[in-house]
Design a protein around this motif. Structure first.
Motif, short mmCIF file in Angstrom:
data_model
loop_
_atom_site.label_atom_id
_atom_site.label_comp_id
_atom_site.label_asym_id
_atom_site.label_seq_id
_atom_site.Cartn_x
_atom_site.Cartn_y
_atom_site.Cartn_z
N MET A 1 0.85 -1.20 0.00
CA MET A 1 0.00 0.00 0.00
C MET A 1 0.88 1.24 0.00
SD MET A 1 -3.03 -1.08 2.69
CE MET A 1 -1.91 -1.10 4.09
N VAL A 2 0.53 2.21 -0.87
CA VAL A 2 1.33 3.42 -1.01
C VAL A 2 0.64 4.58 -0.29
CG1 VAL A 2 2.27 5.11 -2.64
CG2 VAL A 2 2.25 2.67 -3.23
N ILE A 3 1.40 5.25 0.57
CA ILE A 3 0.86 6.37 1.34
C ILE A 3 1.32 7.69 0.75
CG2 ILE A 3 2.78 6.38 2.99
CD1 ILE A 3 0.74 7.15 5.15
N LYS A 4 0.41 8.66 0.72
CA LYS A 4 0.74 10.00 0.25
C LYS A 4 0.11 11.01 1.21
CE LYS A 4 1.12 8.95 -4.69
NZ LYS A 4 0.58 9.24 -6.05
N ALA A 5 0.78 12.16 1.35
CA ALA A 5 0.28 13.22 2.22
C ALA A 5 0.03 14.48 1.40
CB ALA A 5 1.29 13.51 3.32
N GLN A 6 -1.12 15.11 1.64
CA GLN A 6 -1.45 16.35 0.94
C GLN A 6 -1.77 17.43 1.96
OE1 GLN A 6 -4.72 15.51 -1.70
NE2 GLN A 6 -3.43 14.50 -3.21
N ARG A 7 -1.23 18.65 1.75
CA ARG A 7 -1.51 19.76 2.64
C ARG A 7 -2.96 20.20 2.48
NH1 ARG A 7 2.52 22.89 5.07
NH2 ARG A 7 0.72 23.94 5.97
N GLY A 8 -3.60 20.45 3.63
CA GLY A 8 -4.95 20.99 3.61
C GLY A 8 -4.94 22.41 4.14
N ARG A 9 -6.09 22.89 4.54
CA ARG A 9 -6.17 24.23 5.09
C ARG A 9 -5.50 24.29 6.45
NH1 ARG A 9 -12.39 26.29 3.89
NH2 ARG A 9 -12.25 26.28 1.60
N GLY A 10 -4.89 25.42 6.74
CA GLY A 10 -4.26 25.61 8.03
C GLY A 10 -3.18 24.57 8.27
N LYS A 11 -3.32 23.84 9.37
CA LYS A 11 -2.31 22.84 9.75
C LYS A 11 -2.71 21.42 9.35
CE LYS A 11 -0.29 23.36 13.72
NZ LYS A 11 -0.08 23.44 15.19
N LYS A 12 -3.76 21.29 8.56
CA LYS A 12 -4.26 19.95 8.23
C LYS A 12 -3.39 19.23 7.20
CE LYS A 12 -9.15 20.76 9.26
NZ LYS A 12 -10.53 20.80 8.71
N ILE A 13 -3.28 17.92 7.41
CA ILE A 13 -2.59 17.04 6.47
C ILE A 13 -3.55 15.91 6.12
CG2 ILE A 13 -0.69 15.41 6.12
CD1 ILE A 13 0.33 18.21 6.19
N HIS A 14 -3.88 15.74 4.85
CA HIS A 14 -4.75 14.66 4.39
C HIS A 14 -3.90 13.49 3.93
CE1 HIS A 14 -7.86 17.63 4.68
NE2 HIS A 14 -7.38 18.35 3.67
N LEU A 15 -4.23 12.31 4.44
CA LEU A 15 -3.47 11.11 4.07
C LEU A 15 -4.27 10.25 3.09
CD1 LEU A 15 -1.92 10.03 7.50
CD2 LEU A 15 -0.98 11.54 5.74
N LEU A 16 -3.58 9.81 2.02
CA LEU A 16 -4.18 8.97 1.01
C LEU A 16 -3.48 7.62 0.98
CD1 LEU A 16 -4.27 12.11 -0.01
CD2 LEU A 16 -5.06 11.10 -2.15
N LEU A 17 -4.24 6.60 0.74
CA LEU A 17 -3.68 5.26 0.63
C LEU A 17 -4.06 4.71 -0.74
CD1 LEU A 17 -2.03 3.51 2.60
CD2 LEU A 17 -4.16 2.34 3.19
N ASP A 18 -3.03 4.43 -1.54
CA ASP A 18 -3.27 4.01 -2.93
C ASP A 18 -4.16 5.02 -3.65
OD1 ASP A 18 -1.67 1.77 -2.59
OD2 ASP A 18 -3.35 0.49 -2.02
N ASP A 19 -3.83 6.31 -3.45
CA ASP A 19 -4.52 7.44 -4.08
C ASP A 19 -5.97 7.64 -3.64
OD1 ASP A 19 -2.32 8.33 -5.62
OD2 ASP A 19 -2.71 6.76 -7.11
N GLU A 20 -6.37 7.00 -2.56
CA GLU A 20 -7.72 7.16 -2.03
C GLU A 20 -7.64 7.82 -0.65
OE1 GLU A 20 -11.60 4.48 -0.63
OE2 GLU A 20 -9.97 3.54 -1.78
N TYR A 21 -8.38 8.95 -0.47
CA TYR A 21 -8.35 9.65 0.81
C TYR A 21 -8.82 8.73 1.94
CZ TYR A 21 -9.83 12.46 4.74
OH TYR A 21 -10.00 12.95 6.03
N LYS A 22 -8.09 8.79 3.08
CA LYS A 22 -8.43 7.92 4.21
C LYS A 22 -8.68 8.68 5.51
CE LYS A 22 -8.23 3.85 2.26
NZ LYS A 22 -9.44 2.97 2.21
N ILE A 23 -7.78 9.64 5.83
CA ILE A 23 -7.88 10.27 7.14
C ILE A 23 -7.13 11.60 7.14
CG2 ILE A 23 -5.80 9.25 8.17
CD1 ILE A 23 -7.51 8.67 10.69
N THR A 24 -7.51 12.49 8.06
CA THR A 24 -6.85 13.79 8.19
C THR A 24 -6.18 13.90 9.55
OG1 THR A 24 -8.40 14.90 6.70
CG2 THR A 24 -7.20 16.30 8.26
N THR A 25 -4.97 14.45 9.56
CA THR A 25 -4.26 14.72 10.80
C THR A 25 -3.74 16.15 10.75
OG1 THR A 25 -2.53 13.93 12.31
CG2 THR A 25 -2.06 13.77 9.95
#
Length: 203
Positions: A1-25
């Motif tokens: 499984m491939v993990i990717k992180a995308q910057r969101g608004r403010g301090k949010k980081i969106h995590l994707l697994l195999d290019d599918e959004y999963k969770i925000t930290t």
């Protein structure tokens, strides 16, 4: 499984697994647990990561709620379960109990004092409110037994605030007595409080 992180608004980081959004930290958590973009991770590693994210979310939500006012354990857990899973909620609650920021006995004492002294509630009303907050029967009984409470004083305060005009109306006294009994006060204490007020009028 491939993990990717995308910057969101403010301090949010969106995590994707195999290019599918999963969770925000948030960026602080991600800095502590950084995994390179495009890195392969195992299911076990992903489960550990999401469990930590959910626990952090529950822990921070506890801090936010408790900074506003005291809560009972049940009340806090019910609120947490709106946004986090049960395991994360329980883990965060256990931590706050351990730190001394969450205490059902202290909460029950504070709430009962407010209900007795500010709202002039009956014992039955206080007992019901504490029970609704998830306080166990043993603590409820202990807190009520230890309270500096006089039922006649409370009824007198309620009468002076809400019922003086009604007492002098036709059939008013019976209606007032019925209303106060519905609030959990005893007939004898109600009569004593009414008598106190009537005697004060003629002194």
């Amino acid at each position: 499984m491939v993990i990717k992180a995308q910057r969101g608004r403010g301090k949010k980081i969106h995590l994707l697994l195999d290019d599918e959004y999963k969770i925000t930290t948030d960026i602080d958590f991600w800095a502590e647990n950084f995994i390179s973009d495009g890195e392969d991770i195992s299911e076990e590693e992903w489960d550990r990561l999401t469990a930590e994210i959910n626990y952090r979310k529950a822990f921070n939500k506890c801090a936010d709620l408790l900074s506003r006012r005291e809560h009972s354990v049940k009340e806090l857990k019910d609120k947490l379960l709106r946004t986090v899973d049960e395991e994360s909620a329980e883990k965060a609650i256990e931590k706050y109990i351990e730190l001394g920021y969450l205490d059902d006995e202290k909460f029950a004492k504070t709430l009962s004092e407010y209900l007795f002294n500010k709202k002039h509630c009956s014992v039955a009303q206080v007992r019901q409110e504490l029970y609704k907050k998830g306080i166990c029967r043993e603590i409820i009984s202990e807190v009520i037994d230890d309270a500096d409470y006089d039922s006649v004083d409370s009824i007198t305060a309620v009468l002076n605030k809400n019922y003086l005009r009604k007492l002098s109306a036709p059939d008013g006294k019976d209606k007032v007595i019925a209303a106060l009994m519905r609030r959990g006060f005893s007939y004898g204490d109600i009569k004593a409080a009414i008598s106190r007020i009537e005697n004060e009028e003629y002194e």
